[in-house]
Design a protein around this motif. Sequence first.
Motif, short mmCIF file in Angstrom:
data_model
loop_
_atom_site.label_atom_id
_atom_site.label_comp_id
_atom_site.label_asym_id
_atom_site.label_seq_id
_atom_site.Cartn_x
_atom_site.Cartn_y
_atom_site.Cartn_z
N TYR A 70 0.84 -1.19 0.00
CA TYR A 70 0.00 0.00 0.00
C TYR A 70 0.88 1.26 0.00
CZ TYR A 70 -2.80 3.78 1.98
OH TYR A 70 -3.38 5.00 2.21
N SER A 109 -8.08 8.56 -6.71
CA SER A 109 -8.55 7.30 -7.25
C SER A 109 -7.53 6.18 -7.02
CB SER A 109 -8.84 7.45 -8.74
OG SER A 109 -9.22 6.22 -9.30
N ALA A 112 -7.45 5.33 -3.33
CA ALA A 112 -8.62 4.53 -2.96
C ALA A 112 -8.47 3.09 -3.41
CB ALA A 112 -9.89 5.14 -3.55
N GLN A 113 -7.91 2.90 -4.59
CA GLN A 113 -7.69 1.54 -5.09
C GLN A 113 -6.67 0.82 -4.20
OE1 GLN A 113 -6.56 1.39 -9.20
NE2 GLN A 113 -6.58 -0.84 -9.27
N GLU A 115 -6.09 1.45 -1.05
CA GLU A 115 -6.77 1.19 0.22
C GLU A 115 -7.68 -0.03 0.11
OE1 GLU A 115 -8.69 4.88 1.23
OE2 GLU A 115 -6.81 5.81 1.85
N SER A 116 -8.35 -0.14 -1.02
CA SER A 116 -9.22 -1.29 -1.25
C SER A 116 -8.42 -2.59 -1.25
CB SER A 116 -9.96 -1.11 -2.58
OG SER A 116 -10.76 -2.23 -2.85
N SER A 117 -7.27 -2.57 -1.92
CA SER A 117 -6.41 -3.75 -1.93
C SER A 117 -5.90 -4.07 -0.54
CB SER A 117 -5.21 -3.52 -2.86
OG SER A 117 -5.64 -3.37 -4.18
N ASP A 119 -7.39 -3.29 2.34
CA ASP A 119 -8.52 -3.82 3.12
C ASP A 119 -8.80 -5.27 2.77
OD1 ASP A 119 -8.80 -1.38 4.38
OD2 ASP A 119 -10.46 -0.70 3.12
N ALA A 120 -8.75 -5.61 1.48
CA ALA A 120 -8.99 -6.98 1.05
C ALA A 120 -7.92 -7.91 1.63
CB ALA A 120 -9.01 -7.07 -0.47
N LYS A 123 -8.63 -8.41 5.31
CA LYS A 123 -9.76 -9.31 5.52
C LYS A 123 -9.38 -10.75 5.27
CE LYS A 123 -13.39 -5.96 4.69
NZ LYS A 123 -14.40 -5.49 3.77
#
Length: 140
Positions: A70, A109, A112-113, A115-117, A119-120, A123
């Motif tokens: 990240y 953008s 955010a991408q 951050e999404s990676s 978070d995944a 998880k």
Amino acid sequence: MTKTYSWTLAVAAAVGMMALAGCNQRESAQKTAQDVADARKDAQQDVAEERREAADTAHETAEDRAKAEYDVAVAQADGQRKIAKEKCESMSKDAQKSCKDQADATYESAKAQAESSLDAAKKSGSAQTESPPPSTTPGQ
């Protein structure tokens, strides 16, 4: 007291206006090229530093590696934003603002991408650690 306050406010407003007048001024192509080159160099150094730090996480947890990835992605996006904004400097005032807004939007953008990676990855890592280990007691 009110006279002094009004005078101070007027001076502050005048100084602020002059400072704003300096913003969004078109730079020469040569100055812009130098600024872009400097921004590229800084971006490369920042990304290289984040990659070195990420390499140090090779033997750490998946979450630590995901955080390092990240950080690399954000450093890359930030470097690209800085380079793009420097390229905007040779444009006219309105085009310059639009160009800089686009650079900021592209950065947000990409961030955010990333951050999404992240978070995944968190998880999937927590799902692996949350599941109970299989029973090893005979007869169960």
